[in-house]
Design an enzyme around this catalytic site. Structure first.
Site, PDB file in Angstrom:
ATOM      1  CB  CYS A 161      11.076   6.841   1.961  1.00  0.00           C
ATOM      2  SG  CYS A 161      10.819   5.489   3.190  1.00  0.00           S
ATOM      3  CD  GLU A 182      10.170   3.696  -0.561  1.00  0.00           C
ATOM      4  OE1 GLU A 182       9.190   4.053  -0.920  1.00  0.00           O
ATOM      5  OE2 GLU A 182       9.767   3.407   0.766  1.00  0.00           O
ATOM      6  CG  HIS A 198       8.933   3.138   5.647  1.00  0.00           C
ATOM      7  ND1 HIS A 198       8.123   4.212   5.140  1.00  0.00           N
ATOM      8  CD2 HIS A 198       8.608   2.598   6.849  1.00  0.00           C
ATOM      9  CE1 HIS A 198       7.612   4.332   6.327  1.00  0.00           C
ATOM     10  NE2 HIS A 198       7.575   3.618   7.201  1.00  0.00           N
ATOM     11  CB  CYS A 244       6.409   8.025   3.534  1.00  0.00           C
ATOM     12  SG  CYS A 244       7.971   7.310   4.435  1.00  0.00           S
TER      13      CYS A 244
END
Length: 166
Positions: free
Chosen positions: A96, A65, A63, A93
């Protein structure tokens, strides 16, 4: 009571950096990645960026992040991002958010929220809900297997004189 991060100057600076994360996310789509971008800042200086590379890298943890946090740690030579800010194009999410907590960033700021992400085809609301109510059924079976030696790695860790605590 207002804090330093509530001041108009900080808000304008955060808006500028959040806009940069949104631009990064939009560019990621054009480059074949997912529609997410993230930055790590320290003292209003860009340390690292990340985009969503889940499908291109075949890595469900890639992801934006997490990618930005990994790069920032490498750039700064540390696993501790105290003093840093994580800026994201979208509400992180739970994975993250966990990475942000483990990295010890001072704060997280974002643009789109989880409802916006769901409308865009990225619905992680069920994960947010799951952590808010962990007694509900999980989509993946998770269970503990009892072993008498289950704490052996922790015992070994605590006995290690040169360990680096985190």
């Amino acid at each position: 009571m207002p804090t330093e991060t509530d001041s108009p100057g900080v808000a304008a600076t955060e808006a500028r950096w959040v806009a940069t994360a949104v631009d990064l996310a939009t560019g990621s789509v054009d480059d074949g990645g997912g529609p997410f971008g993230a930055l790590v800042l320290r003292d209003d200086r860009l340390i690292a960026t990340g985009t969503n590379l889940v499908t291109s890298d075949l890595d469900p943890t890639a992801h934006a992040e997490v990618s930005a946090i990994r790069r920032a740690c490498t750039e700064l030579g540390t696993f501790d991002l105290t003093g840093c800010v994580l800026v994201s194009s979208c509400e992180p999410c739970p994975m993250c958010l966990g990475a942000a907590l483990w990295s010890r960033v001072d704060r997280v700021v974002y643009a789109a929220d989880r409802e916006d992400a769901a409308r865009g085809g990225f619905d992680d609301r069920a994960f947010h809900d799951l952590f808010r109510n962990p007694d509900q059924p999980w989509p993946t079976a998770v269970r503990q297997v009892e072993l008498t030696e289950r704490t052996a790695p922790f015992d070994r860790w605590l006995a290690k004189p040169d360990r680096v605590d985190y």
